[in-house]
Design a protein around this motif. Structure first.
Motif, PDB file in Angstrom:
ATOM      1  N   VAL A   1       0.841  -1.215   0.000  1.00 28.31           N
ATOM      2  CA  VAL A   1       0.000   0.000   0.000  1.00 28.31           C
ATOM      3  C   VAL A   1       0.868   1.254   0.000  1.00 28.31           C
ATOM      4  N   LEU A   2       1.908   1.271   0.834  1.00 26.52           N
ATOM      5  CA  LEU A   2       2.763   2.455   0.924  1.00 26.52           C
ATOM      6  C   LEU A   2       3.590   2.655  -0.341  1.00 26.52           C
TER       7      LEU A   2
ATOM      8  N   GLU B   1       2.874   1.629  -3.370  1.00 27.64           N
ATOM      9  CA  GLU B   1       1.974   2.046  -4.452  1.00 27.64           C
ATOM     10  C   GLU B   1       1.550   3.502  -4.308  1.00 27.64           C
ATOM     11  N   SER B   2       1.700   4.052  -3.099  1.00 24.74           N
ATOM     12  CA  SER B   2       1.394   5.475  -2.880  1.00 24.74           C
ATOM     13  C   SER B   2       2.619   6.361  -3.106  1.00 24.74           C
TER      14      SER B   2
ATOM     15  N   HIS C   1       5.793   5.904  -1.707  1.00 28.44           N
ATOM     16  CA  HIS C   1       6.755   5.949  -0.600  1.00 28.44           C
ATOM     17  C   HIS C   1       7.792   4.838  -0.744  1.00 28.44           C
TER      18      HIS C   1
ATOM     19  N   LYS D   1      -0.002   5.804   6.620  1.00 28.49           N
ATOM     20  CA  LYS D   1      -0.168   6.344   5.257  1.00 28.49           C
ATOM     21  C   LYS D   1      -0.522   7.819   5.293  1.00 28.49           C
ATOM     22  N   LYS D   2      -1.396   8.212   6.206  1.00 27.21           N
ATOM     23  CA  LYS D   2      -1.783   9.627   6.294  1.00 27.21           C
ATOM     24  C   LYS D   2      -0.578  10.499   6.641  1.00 27.21           C
TER      25      LYS D   2
ATOM     26  N   ASP E   1       1.787  10.516   3.583  1.00 27.23           N
ATOM     27  CA  ASP E   1       1.239  11.275   2.454  1.00 27.23           C
ATOM     28  C   ASP E   1       1.292  12.781   2.692  1.00 27.23           C
TER      29      ASP E   1
ATOM     30  N   THR F   1       4.395  17.498   2.412  1.00 27.49           N
ATOM     31  CA  THR F   1       4.874  16.150   2.606  1.00 27.49           C
ATOM     32  C   THR F   1       6.355  16.162   2.862  1.00 27.49           C
TER      33      THR F   1
END
Length: 379
Positions: free
Chosen positions: A25-26, A28-29, A31, A321-322, A325, A378
């Protein structure tokens, strides 16, 4: 953001701060995720599992701390990790700073942004504490029942009794998540369970959901003193967000307990709710005071890492994630839960309960944000 997950080094701590699905998840965002070699081994994850999810494996904790902007852990930094921390680095983990002055001073001195799982709060819920509270609560009657055995110097009473013989009596002090789960397991094992709390709604819920061998009683010193001489097991399950736990069983009250009774102080992370408690480890979990056995392991869920790592990582990922991001400051300004999680920032204590516990200066987080690295945006 560069996010690093070190291997936990607290004694017999087998959990890890992220699972491979969280890495994906991270990544793909956008990171970068770095995992110390073999960090997830005891939780059932190989280095290759993390690599396939997109993480980079690093060989040493120093390399990881030097590389990463956010350090994602399970337990508070240990002494040999102190020198690895850097100014402006985000540390996201269980901290339990109220009983730990030295660590609080180190985080201030290093100007680390320390965000504690246990003070992130959504309304009345503490969502990152709840999964581990469930596990610790379920463990408490199990370990108490074991140490009640004669070969461990316990009373020799079987927690569930048997035909024609009464079961053990279990006192649970507190009526929150730990208490409910402890009562569920203890009652299922056949014990006679008393839950003492001060929240009428929680006690009504316990009475409605749990079987008839669970009863409730208002918690005060008088009632505790009356009940202590009658019980075989006491489970301390008290938590006030960020605060040092109150001593609800004093050293003086310990003399009321049966010899060979077992006290499980689940509140030990916050200093313990039993005055005679002190932190123990899975290697050496119990000690006796006045003939009463104390179990005070400060990382109980660490002994069941496959279950507890999944539960913890699933709960923390949305917050990780928040923060990644948005950067920690923007995330905290937009989300009051993240804001409440920041315990130390810019060299100041920003959690009032921690400042009060150590008689340190308290600063409102918003008042110091402009002076902290990475304000807004960020990182």
């Amino acid at each position: 953001m560069k996010i690093g997950i070190p291997k936990e080094i607290k004694t017999k701590e087998y959990r890890v701060g992220i699972i491979p699905s969280g890495v994906r998840v991270l990544v793909e965002s956008g990171h970068e995720v770095y995992i110390e070699k073999d960090a997830g081994e005891k939780s059932g994850f190989s280095n290759n599992d993390y690599k396939e999810a997109g993480a980079t494996i690093l060989q040493s904790p120093k390399e990881l701390y030097d590389t990463c902007e956010m350090i994602l852990k399970v337990k508070e930094p240990q002494h040999r990790e102190y020198d690895l921390l850097k100014a402006g680095q985000i540390l996201f983990t269980y901290l339990h700073l109220a009983p730990h002055r030295e660590l609080t001073e180190i985080l201030k001195e290093k100007k680390v942004t320390a965000i504690a799982y246990e003070t992130i709060q959504e309304g009345t819920r503490v969502p990152l504490l709840e999964p581990m509270s469930q596990i610790a609560g379920k463990m408490a009657p199990m370990v108490a029942g074991y140490f009640l055995s004669a070969h461990t110097n316990g009373m020799g009473v079987l927690i569930g009794g048997t035909s024609g013989v009464l079961p053990a009596k279990v006192l649970i002090i507190g009526s929150g998540t730990v208490a409910r789960n402890a009562a569920k397991i203890a009652s299922g094992m056949g014990a006679d369970v008393i839950v003492m709390g001060r929240n009428p709604n929680s006690m009504r819920e316990i009475e409605a959901l749990l079987p008839e061998n669970v009863s409730t009683l208002y918690s005060n010193r008088y009632n505790i003193e009356k009940i202590l001489p009658t019980v075989d097991i006491v489970i301390g399950a008290v938590y006030n967000t960020g605060e040092k736990a109150p001593h609800l069983i004093t050293r003086e009250m310990l003399s009321l307990c049966k010899k060979g009774a077992v006290l499980v102080d689940v509140a030990i992370d916050q200093g313990g709710c039993i005055e005679t408690s002190r932190p123990t480890t899975h290697d050496d979990p119990v000690f006796e005071v006045g003939g009463v056995i104390h179990y005070c392991v400060a990382n109980m869920p660490g002994d069941y890492p496959v279950t507890s790592t999944h539960a913890l990582a699933n709960a923390t990922l949305p917050y990780v994630k928040k923060i990644a991001d948005m950067g920690w400051q923007t995330a905290s300004l937009q989300d009051s839960a993240v804001y409440g999680g920041v315990n130390v920032a810019g060299g100041f204590v920003t959690e009032e309960a921690v400042a009060k516990a150590h008689q340190m200066e308290y600063r409102e987080l918003k008042s110091i944000m402009d002076n902290c690295p990475g304000f807004g945006g960020t990182a």
